[in-house]
Scaffold this active site. Structure first.
Site, short mmCIF file in Angstrom:
data_model
loop_
_atom_site.label_atom_id
_atom_site.label_comp_id
_atom_site.label_asym_id
_atom_site.label_seq_id
_atom_site.Cartn_x
_atom_site.Cartn_y
_atom_site.Cartn_z
N GLU A 83 -43.50 16.93 -11.52
CA GLU A 83 -42.34 17.04 -10.63
C GLU A 83 -41.07 16.99 -11.47
O GLU A 83 -39.97 16.92 -10.93
CB GLU A 83 -42.28 15.88 -9.64
CG GLU A 83 -43.46 15.76 -8.75
CD GLU A 83 -43.33 14.58 -7.79
OE1 GLU A 83 -42.30 14.46 -7.12
OE2 GLU A 83 -44.26 13.78 -7.72
N CYS A 120 -46.54 14.63 -5.90
CA CYS A 120 -47.52 13.86 -6.67
C CYS A 120 -48.96 14.33 -6.48
O CYS A 120 -49.84 13.95 -7.24
CB CYS A 120 -47.44 12.38 -6.31
SG CYS A 120 -45.78 11.72 -6.39
N HIS A 244 -53.07 7.19 -4.36
CA HIS A 244 -51.77 7.42 -4.99
C HIS A 244 -50.96 6.13 -4.87
O HIS A 244 -50.84 5.57 -3.77
CB HIS A 244 -51.04 8.58 -4.31
CG HIS A 244 -49.61 8.69 -4.75
ND1 HIS A 244 -49.27 8.88 -6.07
CD2 HIS A 244 -48.44 8.60 -4.07
CE1 HIS A 244 -47.95 8.92 -6.18
NE2 HIS A 244 -47.42 8.74 -4.98
N1 CAA Z 1 -40.21 -11.87 -1.59
C1 CAA Z 1 -41.28 -11.18 -1.18
N2 CAA Z 1 -41.21 -9.92 -0.66
C2 CAA Z 1 -39.98 -9.36 -0.55
C3 CAA Z 1 -38.82 -10.03 -0.96
C4 CAA Z 1 -38.96 -11.36 -1.49
N3 CAA Z 1 -37.91 -12.04 -1.90
N4 CAA Z 1 -37.76 -9.22 -0.72
C5 CAA Z 1 -38.25 -8.07 -0.19
N5 CAA Z 1 -39.60 -8.17 -0.09
C6 CAA Z 1 -40.53 -7.15 0.40
C7 CAA Z 1 -40.05 -6.46 1.66
O1 CAA Z 1 -40.42 -7.20 2.84
C8 CAA Z 1 -40.78 -5.13 1.56
O2 CAA Z 1 -42.13 -5.29 1.92
P1 CAA Z 1 -42.68 -4.69 3.30
O3 CAA Z 1 -42.34 -3.23 3.30
O4 CAA Z 1 -44.13 -4.94 3.24
O5 CAA Z 1 -41.96 -5.44 4.37
C9 CAA Z 1 -40.78 -4.86 0.04
O6 CAA Z 1 -40.55 -6.12 -0.57
C10 CAA Z 1 -39.69 -3.89 -0.41
O7 CAA Z 1 -38.46 -4.37 0.08
P2 CAA Z 1 -37.44 -3.41 0.80
O8 CAA Z 1 -38.15 -2.57 1.82
O9 CAA Z 1 -36.27 -4.20 1.25
O10 CAA Z 1 -37.03 -2.51 -0.44
P3 CAA Z 1 -36.03 -1.32 -0.51
O11 CAA Z 1 -35.41 -1.03 0.79
O12 CAA Z 1 -35.10 -1.63 -1.63
O13 CAA Z 1 -36.91 -0.07 -0.96
C11 CAA Z 1 -38.58 1.58 -0.93
C12 CAA Z 1 -38.30 0.08 -0.80
C13 CAA Z 1 -38.06 2.30 0.31
C14 CAA Z 1 -40.08 1.81 -1.02
C15 CAA Z 1 -37.88 2.13 -2.20
O14 CAA Z 1 -38.38 1.50 -3.35
C16 CAA Z 1 -37.99 3.63 -2.37
O15 CAA Z 1 -37.23 4.40 -1.79
N6 CAA Z 1 -38.94 4.10 -3.23
C17 CAA Z 1 -39.12 5.51 -3.52
C18 CAA Z 1 -39.89 6.22 -2.45
C19 CAA Z 1 -41.34 5.82 -2.44
O16 CAA Z 1 -41.91 5.36 -3.42
N7 CAA Z 1 -42.00 6.03 -1.29
C20 CAA Z 1 -43.42 5.76 -1.16
C21 CAA Z 1 -44.10 6.79 -0.28
S1 CAA Z 1 -43.72 8.43 -0.83
C22 CAA Z 1 -44.77 8.67 -2.17
O17 CAA Z 1 -45.72 7.97 -2.34
C23 CAA Z 1 -44.45 9.78 -3.13
C24 CAA Z 1 -43.86 9.21 -4.37
O18 CAA Z 1 -44.57 8.89 -5.31
C25 CAA Z 1 -42.42 9.04 -4.45
#
Ligand code: CAA
Length: 445
Positions: A83, A120, A244
């Site tokens: 990608e 991916c 994945h």
């Molecule tokens: N202690 C324990 N857990 C905590 C915590 C703490 N202090 N603070 C936050 N968490 C947990 C949250 O509860 C959350 O878990 P759940 O979803 O199980 O509730 C997790 O940590 C992540 O926290 P946030 O959701 O607040 O994190 P974020 O908003 O900053 O971003 C994300 C998370 C949206 C996945 C971001 O990392 C992102 O955009 N990533 C890229 C996109 C991605 O990877 N998507 C996955 C599916 S798409 C795919 O698979 C294709 C690819 O490869 C990209």
């Protein structure tokens, strides 16, 4: 014809390491447990200044070919899944072939080369292409080289920055494979989705929360499709479930939904009924909201059962150990998960010959694919030959300001002149630009 599958595999990680809990979280003002517990990630791999998708892919392929005693004439096909391509016309496989021709006698002039794109899932699609080419009898006894290589970088400040990574996986696809044989059966879940894309831009536009939901929906669709053509998904049939892994927390979410699905109407559901009831059936509910609420309650209760937890610890957790240390490698990610799982079986001394994997690949945009693999008699020697642990341990540890510099040095819009962090040694390195804007590479002894 004998079976077709993965004969050998090599993993090459980017040579720099960013600790998410110790270095990234404090700089962002985040609780480190968001990374280690929430996302399930401890560190990301990054490419040094002279590394990119070509060098990482060529280094993985070089080691694989050398270890297997192969010459270019043994390879009839080179497909690269990525990608992170930097050219809309000339495929990365041509650059990698050029690198390999610097170190091997002979050439790849009669090998079919290409580049696969579907986020991916493209790595798995390239394996499919190789499988079909061999099964069709067009390979003239030669094997295919499939290389999944990515620098999975997000824009600074994007939520995805926490899940970055960089590395390559090279796989040899052949008849009578040493590692795993692929099933003929495959299930697909595919729909036009706008969750993660790179419309002529280096860093992705991501709707992170939605991407998580799309992953789950397409994966479920693929599982249903796989079952519809006779794919047996009973949990006892599979020793490992490599999925994945954009970050391990994503797989944790997917695993419980998968387990709920694959235990429905089985003796496992019946045995769990005393503890948490039977799974809710849509027909038993008057409205959708009540049904969905009941499903959520059942799923939450399921995660607390020792039956589920021991399945997860045995089938899923071993597939996540490398991902926790390297982050997301996009096209390589599910192949890293497979290796993690097999490595764990080897470390436990398990006799795994004949055991099966249920492999779940996924690409944004979006498509999931499910197939099965059977572990082959020579699997152990292939896994024992990996040097990924040494490679991971020797990564250079970045400070936060060094991380910022590295990110800038790989950003096409930034002009930087930072020094390399590690000296290149016995590997391919980026060597500047040619007169037509092409990237040049050399092997550093
Ligand atoms: N202690 C324990 N857990 C905590 C915590 C703490 N202090 N603070 C936050 N968490 C947990 C949250 O509860 C959350 O878990 P759940 O979803 O199980 O509730 C997790 O940590 C992540 O926290 P946030 O959701 O607040 O994190 P974020 O908003 O900053 O971003 C994300 C998370 C949206 C996945 C971001 O990392 C992102 O955009 N990533 C890229 C996109 C991605 O990877 N998507 C996955 C599916 S798409 C795919 O698979 C294709 C690819 O490869 C990209």
């Amino acid at each position: 014809m004998t079976g077709v599958g993965i004969d050998g595999i090599e993993i090459h990680t980017g040579k720099l390491r960013l600790d998410l809990a110790e270095t990234f979280a404090p700089a962002k003002g985040d609780d480190p447990e968001k990374y280690t517990k929430g996302l399930g990630l401890y560190a990301s791999s990054f490419p040094d200044t002279y590394e990119d998708i070509v060098t990482m892919g060529a280094n993985a392929a070089h080691r694989l070919m050398e270890r297997k005693g192969l010459t270019p004439e043994d390879i009839g096909r080179i497909d690269v899944a990525t990608e992170s391509a930097f050219d809309h016309s000339k495929p990365v496989s041509t650059y990698i072939a050029g690198c390999l021709e610097q170190v091997f006698d002979g050439d790849f002039h009669h090998a079919n080369k290409g580049e696969r794109k579907f986020a991916c899932v493209a790595g798995t699609q390239s394996i499919d292409d190789a499988y079909n080419w061999i099964k069709a009898g067009r390979n003239r006894g030669r094997a295919a080289l499939v290389i999944a290589t990515d620098t999975a970088l997000y824009a600074r400040g994007d939520a995805g920055e926490a899940t970055q990574g960089a590395g390559a996986v090279a796989m040899l696809i052949d008849e009578d494979p040493n590692l795993v044989e692929l099933s003929t059966e495959q299930g697909y879940g595919s729909a036009d989705e706008t969750d993660f894309l790179k419309p002529n831009q280096q860093f992705p536009s991501v709707d992170g929360k939605r991407s998580v939901q799309v992953y789950l929906a397409r994966m479920r669709e693929a599982l249903v499709d796989y079952q519809s053509i006779g794919g047996d998904v009973h949990p006892d049939r599979f020793r490992l479930g490599p999925f994945h892994t954009p970050f391990p927390g994503m797989v944790r979410k997917a695993a419980v939904l998968a387990y709920r699905h694959i235990t429905r109407d089985t003796e496992i559901e019946a045995e769990l009924a005393d503890e948490i009831g039977r799974q809710p059936r849509h027909a038993e509910f008057d409205d959708d909201d009540a049904f969905l609420e009941a499903v959520q309650e059942y799923t939450d209760a399921l995660t607390e059962t020792s039956r589920y937890q021991s399945w997860y610890a045995r089938t899923i957790d071993p597939t996540l150990s490398l991902s926790r240390r390297v982050g997301n490698w996009y096209t390589g990610s599910v192949h890293v998960a497979r290796v993690s799982g097999l490595k764990a079986l080897a470390e436990e001394g398990e006799d795994a010959v004949g055991k099966r994997l249920l492999v779940g690949s996924y690409g944004s945009g979006a498509q999931a694919e499910i197939h099965a693999e059977t572990i082959q008699p020579e699997w152990r020697s292939e896994i024992d030959a990996l040097n990924i642990d040494d490679h991971l341990a020797s990564r250079y540890e970045l400070s936060f300001s060094e991380y910022e510099d590295v990110h800038d040095s790989h950003n096409y819009d930034e002009e930087t002149s930072i020094e390399e962090f590690t000296p290149p040694e016995s590997e391919f390195a980026f060597d500047g630009w040619g007169r037509m804007g092409e990237r040049k590479y050399r092997y550093v002894e």
